[in-house]
Motif scaffolding. Structure first.
Motif, mmCIF file in Angstrom:
data_model
loop_
_atom_site.group_PDB
_atom_site.id
_atom_site.type_symbol
_atom_site.label_atom_id
_atom_site.label_comp_id
_atom_site.label_asym_id
_atom_site.label_seq_id
_atom_site.Cartn_x
_atom_site.Cartn_y
_atom_site.Cartn_z
ATOM 1 N N VAL A 197 0.823 -41.338 10.496
ATOM 2 C CA VAL A 197 -0.075 -41.240 11.661
ATOM 3 C C VAL A 197 -0.602 -39.818 11.797
ATOM 4 N N VAL A 198 0.278 -38.844 11.640
ATOM 5 C CA VAL A 198 -0.159 -37.444 11.711
ATOM 6 C C VAL A 198 -1.212 -37.174 10.639
ATOM 7 N N LEU A 199 -0.998 -37.697 9.434
ATOM 8 C CA LEU A 199 -1.980 -37.526 8.355
ATOM 9 C C LEU A 199 -3.331 -38.111 8.730
ATOM 10 N N ARG A 200 -3.323 -39.317 9.289
ATOM 11 C CA ARG A 200 -4.597 -39.947 9.675
ATOM 12 C C ARG A 200 -5.319 -39.135 10.742
ATOM 13 N N VAL A 201 -4.575 -38.611 11.695
ATOM 14 C CA VAL A 201 -5.195 -37.796 12.748
ATOM 15 C C VAL A 201 -5.787 -36.525 12.149
ATOM 16 N N LEU A 202 -5.031 -35.846 11.309
ATOM 17 C CA LEU A 202 -5.538 -34.609 10.698
ATOM 18 C C LEU A 202 -6.702 -34.896 9.760
ATOM 19 N N ASP A 203 -6.656 -36.007 9.041
ATOM 20 C CA ASP A 203 -7.791 -36.393 8.199
ATOM 21 C C ASP A 203 -9.044 -36.595 9.044
#
Length: 77
Positions: free
Chosen positions: A59-65
């Motif tokens: 989820v953190v990756l998707r937000v940062l992406d």
């Protein structure tokens, strides 16, 4: 947190955070796979914890992406 940073430094910090989150997601995924085949209640709890952490880092990756490349990842779930 009173330091003022320019947009380039902010972008570098976000990219470093993304790289760190990706590394953690891979590590927890590998840990979960390692624990998945083993038995015992402690291993089951540890495997569940690894799964939860993998999802959280994803989820953190998707937000940062989305911050780094808005709209490009809208179709991913």
């Amino acid at each position: 947190m009173t330091d003022v940073v320019d947009s380039d430094e902010l972008l570098r910090r976000i990219q470093r955070a993304r790289a760190c989150a990706a590394q953690e997601e891979r590590a927890w995924r590998a840990r979960g796979e390692q624990l998945g085949g083993e038995g015992g209640p402690e291993d089951a709890d540890a495997a569940r914890d690894a799964e939860i952490r993998t999802v959280a880092y994803g989820v953190v990756l998707r937000v940062l992406d989305e911050i780094l490349t808005p709209g490009r990842h809208a179709d991913r779930h």
